[in-house]
Design a protein around this motif. Structure first.
Motif, mmCIF file in Angstrom:
data_model
loop_
_atom_site.group_PDB
_atom_site.id
_atom_site.type_symbol
_atom_site.label_atom_id
_atom_site.label_comp_id
_atom_site.label_asym_id
_atom_site.label_seq_id
_atom_site.Cartn_x
_atom_site.Cartn_y
_atom_site.Cartn_z
ATOM 1 N N SER A 1 39.495 7.326 34.830
ATOM 2 C CA SER A 1 40.505 6.593 34.068
ATOM 3 C C SER A 1 41.528 7.548 33.480
ATOM 4 O O SER A 1 42.738 7.301 33.526
ATOM 5 C CB SER A 1 39.827 5.782 32.959
ATOM 6 O OG SER A 1 40.789 5.158 32.124
ATOM 7 N N SER A 2 41.045 8.660 32.944
ATOM 8 C CA SER A 2 41.942 9.662 32.356
ATOM 9 C C SER A 2 42.776 10.365 33.423
ATOM 10 O O SER A 2 43.983 10.576 33.250
ATOM 11 C CB SER A 2 41.113 10.687 31.582
ATOM 12 O OG SER A 2 41.939 11.712 31.060
ATOM 13 N N MET A 3 42.154 10.684 34.555
ATOM 14 C CA MET A 3 42.867 11.370 35.638
ATOM 15 C C MET A 3 44.054 10.555 36.151
ATOM 16 O O MET A 3 45.127 11.089 36.433
ATOM 17 C CB MET A 3 41.910 11.618 36.811
ATOM 18 C CG MET A 3 40.881 12.702 36.598
ATOM 19 S SD MET A 3 39.821 12.796 38.076
ATOM 20 C CE MET A 3 38.582 13.956 37.510
ATOM 21 N N GLU B 1 33.488 6.973 35.104
ATOM 22 C CA GLU B 1 34.561 6.002 34.920
ATOM 23 C C GLU B 1 35.617 6.495 33.940
ATOM 24 O O GLU B 1 36.820 6.361 34.177
ATOM 25 C CB GLU B 1 33.946 4.691 34.437
ATOM 26 C CG GLU B 1 34.875 3.509 34.410
ATOM 27 C CD GLU B 1 34.152 2.255 33.967
ATOM 28 O OE1 GLU B 1 34.255 1.904 32.778
ATOM 29 O OE2 GLU B 1 33.454 1.632 34.793
ATOM 30 N N ALA B 2 35.164 7.052 32.826
ATOM 31 C CA ALA B 2 36.107 7.527 31.805
ATOM 32 C C ALA B 2 36.971 8.663 32.336
ATOM 33 O O ALA B 2 38.183 8.719 32.081
ATOM 34 C CB ALA B 2 35.341 7.973 30.561
ATOM 35 N N SER B 3 36.367 9.564 33.110
ATOM 36 C CA SER B 3 37.113 10.703 33.656
ATOM 37 C C SER B 3 38.155 10.248 34.674
ATOM 38 O O SER B 3 39.304 10.704 34.663
ATOM 39 C CB SER B 3 36.149 11.695 34.309
ATOM 40 O OG SER B 3 35.272 12.255 33.355
ATOM 41 N N SER C 1 45.349 7.802 34.595
ATOM 42 C CA SER C 1 46.091 7.137 33.507
ATOM 43 C C SER C 1 46.097 5.622 33.675
ATOM 44 O O SER C 1 47.134 4.959 33.569
ATOM 45 C CB SER C 1 47.530 7.661 33.427
ATOM 46 O OG SER C 1 47.544 9.033 33.121
ATOM 47 N N SER D 1 43.382 1.928 33.078
ATOM 48 C CA SER D 1 42.260 1.450 32.287
ATOM 49 C C SER D 1 40.944 1.612 33.032
ATOM 50 O O SER D 1 40.916 1.743 34.264
ATOM 51 C CB SER D 1 42.457 -0.029 31.942
ATOM 52 O OG SER D 1 42.318 -0.824 33.104
ATOM 53 N N ARG D 2 39.859 1.563 32.294
ATOM 54 C CA ARG D 2 38.544 1.656 32.922
ATOM 55 C C ARG D 2 38.278 0.421 33.774
ATOM 56 O O ARG D 2 37.575 0.494 34.786
ATOM 57 C CB ARG D 2 37.470 1.832 31.841
ATOM 58 C CG ARG D 2 37.606 3.172 31.137
ATOM 59 C CD ARG D 2 36.624 3.368 30.008
ATOM 60 N NE ARG D 2 35.256 3.485 30.487
ATOM 61 C CZ ARG D 2 34.248 3.945 29.749
ATOM 62 N NH1 ARG D 2 34.463 4.337 28.495
ATOM 63 N NH2 ARG D 2 33.029 4.027 30.250
ATOM 64 N N ALA E 1 49.198 10.874 37.589
ATOM 65 C CA ALA E 1 49.090 9.606 36.870
ATOM 66 C C ALA E 1 49.814 8.522 37.662
ATOM 67 O O ALA E 1 50.819 8.776 38.323
ATOM 68 C CB ALA E 1 49.711 9.738 35.479
#
Length: 225
Positions: free
Chosen positions: A39-41, A35-37, A43, A45-46, A3
Motif C-alpha cells: 500500500s505504501s509502495m 499489505e501495508a508495505s 500509494s 489504500s489497503r 506511486a
C-alpha cells in the motif's frame, strides 16, 4: 515502484505488481511484502491492494497462505486458458443470440403495430443507460426490452426458445458491462426500434447485426490475442 495516479487504481495495482513478478523482483516461492508495505509502495489504500491480490491470485501469479502471507506462484498467467475458454463460450452465446435477435427483428418489422412500437420505446426509456449502479436491475431492464422484440415477432416457438435461453442471454448482457466488451449504447438500441417501425425486415435485421458487430469483433480479437 512508482506511486499510482490513475483512477482505476485496482487495475493499475494489478499491472504494477504483475510487472514486478514477471521481471523477477520476487521469484517463484518468495513471499511478497505485506499489505501495508505494498500500500505504501504504490500509494493506494489497503483495500485496493486486497483487490489486486485477489485478481492476481485468480490469474495464478500468487497464492495466499492463511497466517503466513502471499507468495509468488508463477510468472505466467495460469488463468488465461480459463479466460480463453470463457471468451470462446461467450462467442458461441453471442452467435446464437444474434441468430435469434436478427430473425425476431425481421418478423417484428413485418408484424409491427403502433402499440408495439410504443411499448418498445417505453421499455428503452425504462432501461436507460448503465451508470455503474445496480447491475442486476439494469440487466433485467435490458433483457425485458430484448424479450419484447422477440415477442413482437409473434412467433411462439421463437419466444419459447428465447425464454429457455434467457439465462444465457442475461450472461451476454452482463459480459458487456465489464471491461473487455463494448456495451451497445442507447443509440444502437433505438436504431433497432426505428428499423422495426419502418416495416422493412432487411433494415431491422441489419440494425441488429450492427448492434452486435462491435461485441463479436472484440471477442474475436480477444480470442486471437
Amino acid at each position: 515502484m512508482r506511486a499510482l495516479t490513475k483512477t482505476t487504481l485496482a487495475e493499475t495495482a494489478v499491472e504494477a505488481i504483475r510487472g514486478e513478478i514477471i521481471a523477477r523482483r520476487w521469484r517463484v516461492g518468495e513471499k511478497l511484502p505485506n499489505e501495508a508495505s505494498l500500500s505504501s509502495m504504490l500509494s493506494v489504500s489497503r483495500g485496493t491492494i486486497r483487490e489486486a491480490v485477489r485478481v492476481l491470485a485468480s490469474q495464478g501469479y500468487i497464492e495466499t497462505r492463511q497466517g503466513s502471507g502471499t507468495y509468488v506462484r508463477s510468472t505466467i498467467n495460469l488463468g488465461r486458458p480459463f479466460d480463453m475458454a470463457r471468451r470462446a463460450g461467450l462467442r458461441d452465446q453471442f452467435e446464437a443470440r444474434l441468430a435469434l435477435d436478427v430473425e425476431a427483428a425481421r418478423l417484428a418489422a413485418l408484424r409491427q403495430t403502433p402499440e408495439v412500437i410504443l411499448q418498445l420505446r417505453a421499455l428503452l426509456k425504462a432501461r436507460g443507460n448503465y451508470d455503474g449502479g445496480d447491475k442486476t436491475a439494469f440487466i433485467e431492464r435490458d433483457l425485458a426490452f430484448h424479450k419484447a422484440v422477440i415477442a413482437a415477432s409473434q412467433n411462439r416457438a421463437m419466444i419459447e426458445i428465447y425464454e429457455f435461453f434467457s439465462v444465457s442471454i442475461a450472461e451476454t448482457i452482463e459480459a458487456t458491462l465489464g471491461e473487455d466488451l463494448p456495451e451497445p449504447d442507447m443509440q444502437a438500441h433505438v436504431a433497432i426500434v426505428d428499423a422495426i417501425e419502418t416495416g422493412d425486415p432487411e433494415a431491422a435485421g441489419s440494425a441488429v447485426r450492427r448492434f452486435m458487430a462491435p461485441v463479436v469483433a472484440t471477442l474475436d480479437r480477444l480470442l486471437m490475442s
